[in-house]
Design an enzyme around this catalytic site. Structure first.
Site, PDB file in Angstrom:
ATOM      1  N   SER A  78       0.803  -1.222   0.000  1.00  7.03           N
ATOM      2  CA  SER A  78       0.000   0.000   0.000  1.00  7.03           C
ATOM      3  C   SER A  78       0.840   1.279   0.000  1.00  7.03           C
ATOM      4  O   SER A  78       0.303   2.362  -0.166  1.00  7.03           O
ATOM      5  CB  SER A  78      -0.970   0.021   1.181  1.00  7.03           C
ATOM      6  OG  SER A  78      -0.287   0.205   2.389  1.00  7.03           O
ATOM      7  N   LYS A 115      -0.017   4.246   6.854  1.00  8.80           N
ATOM      8  CA  LYS A 115      -0.670   5.069   5.834  1.00  8.80           C
ATOM      9  C   LYS A 115      -0.333   6.528   6.114  1.00  8.80           C
ATOM     10  O   LYS A 115       0.119   6.892   7.189  1.00  8.80           O
ATOM     11  CB  LYS A 115      -2.200   4.918   5.879  1.00  8.80           C
ATOM     12  CG  LYS A 115      -2.742   3.519   5.669  1.00  8.80           C
ATOM     13  CD  LYS A 115      -2.715   3.095   4.225  1.00  8.80           C
ATOM     14  CE  LYS A 115      -3.377   1.755   4.004  1.00  8.80           C
ATOM     15  NZ  LYS A 115      -2.622   0.612   4.456  1.00  8.80           N
TER      16      LYS A 115
END
Length: 158
Positions: A78, A115
């Site tokens: 990610s 993230k």
């Protein structure tokens, strides 16, 4: 969110790496490496006079708050568009408050994920890969930002 997104959201993306603890009352060993005054070209080669300007203490450079820092190893993809690959290491400082745009470690329903934090227009965790969807932080989401990533690194050879 696609099935792939929810699947990667639930499965752990990171594994915590235990850093060797210094014995009580002792300072960790300092390792200072020579810091060249020359910059290295990532394109065409430049002549290097071999001049060493000073040294760089990696402990001081990477870890400002040792008692609140820890290391995670990245699993998953990610963050690949941010240059962070599976197997890379993230040094995390849990004493820093997250700011807009920081790369953070968050615990969501007990699972860790890395993230980018965005707080406008709504709080959310943003991946750096178009195959993953942002995670909107809502009051009913069990989400805790556990630390801010201060350094990432990868080992190319042992």
């Amino acid at each position: 969110m696609t099935d792939r997104d929810s699947e990667s959201f639930v499965s752990p993306e990171l594994k915590q790496v235990a850093a060797p603890a210094a014995s009580a009352g002792s300072e960790p060993e300092r390792v200072e490496l020579p810091l060249s005054a020359e910059k290295v070209a990532a394109g065409f080669p430049l002549p290097n006079g071999g001049y060493v300007e000073s040294s760089l203490d990696l402990n001081e450079f990477c870890i400002r708050h040792p008692s609140s820092s820890y290391i995670f190893q990245v699993e998953g993809e990610s963050l690949i568009d941010a240059g962070i690959q599976p197997g890379d290491y993230l040094i995390v400082d849990r004493s820093l408050p997250p700011r807009n745009g920081d790369l953070v470690i968050a615990s969501i329903h007990g699972e860790f994920t890395a993230k980018f934090f965005r707080n406008h227009p709504v709080p959310q965790l943003i991946p750096a890969n178009p195959h993953f969807s942002p995670i909107i932080i809502t009051p009913d989401l069990e989400c805790e930002i556990t630390g801010v990533v201060v350094t990432s690194f990868r080992k190319y050879r042992s």
